[in-house]
Design a protein around this motif. Structure first.
Motif, mmCIF file in Angstrom:
data_model
loop_
_atom_site.group_PDB
_atom_site.id
_atom_site.type_symbol
_atom_site.label_atom_id
_atom_site.label_comp_id
_atom_site.label_asym_id
_atom_site.label_seq_id
_atom_site.Cartn_x
_atom_site.Cartn_y
_atom_site.Cartn_z
ATOM 1 N N HIS A 1 11.701 -25.531 -17.216
ATOM 2 C CA HIS A 1 12.872 -26.152 -16.645
ATOM 3 C C HIS A 1 12.872 -26.081 -15.207
ATOM 4 O O HIS A 1 13.035 -25.243 -14.612
ATOM 5 C CB HIS A 1 14.118 -25.532 -16.955
ATOM 6 N N ASP A 2 12.698 -27.273 -14.709
ATOM 7 C CA ASP A 2 12.337 -27.384 -13.005
ATOM 8 C C ASP A 2 13.844 -26.959 -12.353
ATOM 9 O O ASP A 2 13.940 -26.486 -11.320
ATOM 10 C CB ASP A 2 12.030 -28.799 -12.827
ATOM 11 N N ASP A 3 14.980 -27.177 -13.076
ATOM 12 C CA ASP A 3 16.242 -27.155 -12.351
ATOM 13 C C ASP A 3 16.677 -25.388 -12.479
ATOM 14 O O ASP A 3 17.087 -25.075 -11.357
ATOM 15 C CB ASP A 3 17.563 -27.606 -13.063
ATOM 16 N N GLU A 4 16.067 -24.741 -13.408
ATOM 17 C CA GLU A 4 16.169 -23.355 -13.303
ATOM 18 C C GLU A 4 15.160 -22.768 -12.233
ATOM 19 O O GLU A 4 15.352 -21.775 -11.442
ATOM 20 C CB GLU A 4 15.757 -22.784 -14.450
ATOM 21 N N VAL A 5 13.886 -23.301 -12.200
ATOM 22 C CA VAL A 5 13.007 -22.526 -11.115
ATOM 23 C C VAL A 5 13.499 -23.144 -10.022
ATOM 24 O O VAL A 5 13.192 -22.231 -8.762
ATOM 25 C CB VAL A 5 11.663 -23.234 -11.486
ATOM 26 N N MET A 6 14.006 -24.496 -9.661
ATOM 27 C CA MET A 6 14.550 -24.630 -8.255
ATOM 28 C C MET A 6 15.495 -23.594 -8.016
ATOM 29 O O MET A 6 15.746 -23.111 -6.634
ATOM 30 C CB MET A 6 15.115 -26.129 -8.242
ATOM 31 N N ALA A 7 16.486 -23.267 -8.697
ATOM 32 C CA ALA A 7 17.699 -22.323 -8.328
ATOM 33 C C ALA A 7 16.916 -20.794 -8.023
ATOM 34 O O ALA A 7 17.143 -20.139 -6.925
ATOM 35 C CB ALA A 7 18.374 -22.115 -9.453
ATOM 36 N N ALA A 8 15.956 -20.567 -8.723
ATOM 37 C CA ALA A 8 15.208 -19.339 -8.585
ATOM 38 C C ALA A 8 14.369 -19.291 -7.047
ATOM 39 O O ALA A 8 14.665 -18.346 -6.279
ATOM 40 C CB ALA A 8 14.298 -18.967 -9.552
ATOM 41 N N PHE A 9 14.004 -20.468 -6.918
ATOM 42 C CA PHE A 9 13.272 -20.594 -5.559
ATOM 43 C C PHE A 9 13.985 -20.559 -4.372
ATOM 44 O O PHE A 9 13.892 -19.744 -3.380
ATOM 45 C CB PHE A 9 12.523 -22.134 -5.630
ATOM 46 N N LEU A 10 15.320 -21.093 -4.383
ATOM 47 C CA LEU A 10 16.421 -21.116 -3.290
ATOM 48 C C LEU A 10 16.861 -19.896 -3.222
ATOM 49 O O LEU A 10 17.066 -19.393 -2.185
ATOM 50 C CB LEU A 10 17.315 -22.349 -3.718
ATOM 51 N N ARG A 11 17.178 -19.076 -4.339
ATOM 52 C CA ARG A 11 17.439 -17.859 -4.356
ATOM 53 C C ARG A 11 16.329 -16.658 -3.652
ATOM 54 O O ARG A 11 16.776 -15.874 -2.626
ATOM 55 C CB ARG A 11 17.768 -17.017 -5.892
ATOM 56 N N SER A 12 15.234 -16.852 -3.796
ATOM 57 C CA SER A 12 14.255 -16.257 -3.395
ATOM 58 C C SER A 12 14.031 -16.351 -1.594
ATOM 59 O O SER A 12 13.520 -15.681 -0.949
ATOM 60 C CB SER A 12 12.799 -16.689 -3.635
ATOM 61 N N ARG A 13 14.722 -17.447 -1.226
ATOM 62 C CA ARG A 13 14.683 -17.697 0.277
ATOM 63 C C ARG A 13 16.073 -17.307 0.914
ATOM 64 O O ARG A 13 16.197 -17.534 2.195
ATOM 65 C CB ARG A 13 14.482 -19.351 0.509
#
Length: 377
Positions: free
Chosen positions: A150-162
Motif C-alpha cells: 500500500h503506497d499510501d501507508e508507506v507514504m505516511a510512514a515515510f513522512l512520520r520518519s522525517r
C-alpha cells in the motif's frame, strides 16, 4: 506564471492503460507509469515506485496521480502555484470522505481554511499527490525497502520518519477544496469493499484556487470528530504519539478529553434537533444512525468554530466561493458516514435530506458556548 516546474506521471495497470493515456492527453501530463509486474499479486507501491521515478529534467516538483481520477484541465498549473507557495511540503489534492483525514478536511472547510495538516497515524492519501523532487527520490529509497503493498501507508510512514527525531518534515498538507475526484468503485489494490469513495469537499477549480493559493492553513486540530460505518468517533489530541494511534474511540468514550459532557450533548440534541427531520433520517437508515450523525455534526460544528476562533488570521466571513466549499463539505458527511453497502442506494433527495439534517447540527455546534477545546500550542 508559477516558478515551480512540475513533472507528472499517471500510475496504472495494463487493464486501465487506455483510461490512463486518455487522462495524460486531456490534462497534459507527462506519461503513464505501468505496473512492472501486472500478473503478480496486486501492489500499488510497486507501480508508485515507477511513477515516482519519472521526474522530469529540470523539474522542482513531481505530481503522481492515479488512473481512476477526474481532474480539471488546469490541474498542473494549480499544482505549480501551490508548489510555489509550499515548496518543501508534500501536497495531497484528494482526501477520502470517510477517513480521519477526510474529517480533518471537512472541519477545516467549515473553519474557512484552505489547507489542513494531515493526521500522521492514518494513511496519506496518494490518489493525487505532489512532492519536491528531492523528497520524491528520498521516498523511493525509503519505499524500496518496504514489503508493504500500500503506497499510501508507506507514504505516511515515510513522512512520520522525517518528523521529530528524524530529519525534519511533517505529515502532508491536505487540500481542503478537492478538485480531483475518485471515479468508480473498483480497486486493483483490494479496496472495493470500502464501497463508493468520493472526495470530502468536491470543488470547481475556480472556487478552489483562492483557497489553495492564499487560504490559511489549519495546523492544529485538537480532538477530531469523525464517522465510520454509521458510528461517531473522536480522534484524541496527540493520539498518534501513543500505542493507541489507530484505535477508534466512540464519542462517548472520548468526551473526557474534551470540555463537553454527554449530558450536555444529549441536551442540545433534544432541544435543537428537528423531530421531523430526525424521523425521516431514522426511517431511511435507522434511529441509531440518525442520532450518531447529528451528534457527530454537532461536535464537528463545535470544533470548526473553535478552530476558526483560535487560528484564522481574521474573522471568517465566507464569500460565495467559501459558502459553496462549506456546503460541499457538509453535503458529503451523511453519505460518508453510512456503511459502504448503503451508499449506492442514496438518491439526490436523500442527499439533500442528509445535508439539511447535518447543517442543523453543525449550526447548533457553532452556537454552543465558547470554550477552549484546542491546545494553545
Amino acid at each position: 506564471m508559477p516558478a515551480a516546474r512540475v513533472s507528472s506521471a499517471v500510475m496504472t495497470h495494463p487493464v486501465r492503460r487506455a483510461q490512463a493515456e486518455e487522462m495524460c492527453v486531456r490534462l497534459g501530463l507527462g506519461g503513464i507509469a505501468l505496473d512492472p509486474a501486472p500478473d503478480d499479486d496486486p501492489s500499488a507501491l510497486r507501480t508508485a515506485l515507477v511513477a515516482w521515478s519519472r521526474t522530469g529534467d529540470g523539474a522542482t516538483h513531481h505530481l503522481m496521480i492515479q488512473d481512476d481520477v477526474a481532474a480539471p484541465v488546469d490541474l498542473l498549473d494549480l499544482v505549480a502555484g501551490c508548489a510555489d507557495r509550499f515548496p518543501g511540503e508534500a501536497l495531497a489534492y484528494y482526501t477520502n470522505w470517510h477517513a480521519r483525514n477526510g474529517a480533518a478536511a471537512r472541519l477545516a472547510a467549515l473553519a474557512g481554511a484552505g489547507w489542513v495538516r494531515a493526521v500522521p497515524e492514518e494513511f496519506t492519501p496518494t490518489l493525487a499527490i505532489c512532492l519536491p523532487v528531492a523528497m520524491a527520490a528520498e521516498f523511493r529509497r525509503y519505499a524500496e525497502r518496504s514489503a508493504d503493498r500500500h503506497d499510501d501507508e508507506v507514504m505516511a510512514a515515510f513522512l512520520r520518519s522525517r518528523g521529530p527525531g528524524g530529519t525534519g518534515g511533517a505529515a502532508a498538507l491536505l487540500a481542503v477544496p478537492t478538485v480531483t475526484e475518485h471515479i468508480g468503485t473498483s480497486s486493483i489494490n483490494g479496496h472495493a469493499a470500502q464501497g463508493v469513495r468520493r472526495a470530502v469537499c468536491p470543488a470547481e477549480s475556480a472556487d478552489a484556487r483562492p483557497a489553495l493559493l492564499s487560504g490559511w492553513v489549519l495546523e492544529e486540530l485538537g480532538w477530531l470528530p469523525y464517522m465510520r460505518y454509521g458510528e461517531g468517533f473522536v480522534r484524541l489530541p496527540g493520539q498518534d504519539a501513543g500505542p493507541d494511534a489507530r484505535n477508534h474511540f466512540t464519542w462517548r468514550e472520548a468526551l473526557g478529553h474534551t470540555e463537553l459532557t454527554e449530558a450536555e450533548v444529549v441536551k442540545v440534541m433534544r432541544r435543537e434537533r428537528g423531530e421531523d427531520a430526525a424521523a425521516a433520517v431514522a426511517d431511511l437508515y435507522g434511529a441509531s444512525f440518525a442520532d450518531e450523525l447529528w451528534i457527530h455534526c454537532l461536535l464537528l460544528g463545535r470544533q470548526a468554530a473553535a478552530a476558526a476562533r483560535r487560528y484564522a488570521p481574521e474573522p471568517v466571513v465566507p464569500d460565495p466561493a467559501g459558502r459553496r466549499l462549506r456546503a460541499a463539505a457538509v453535503s458529503t458527511v451523511g453519505l460518508a458516514g453510512l456503511p459502504p453497502e448503503r451508499r449506492p442506494e442514496v438518491t439526490q433527495a436523500h442527499t439533500d435530506l442528509l445535508s439539511a439534517y447535518a447543517w442543523s447540527a453543525v449550526r447548533s455546534g457553532d452556537r454552543m458556548p465558547a470554550g477552549d477545546p484546542l491546545p494553545r500550542g
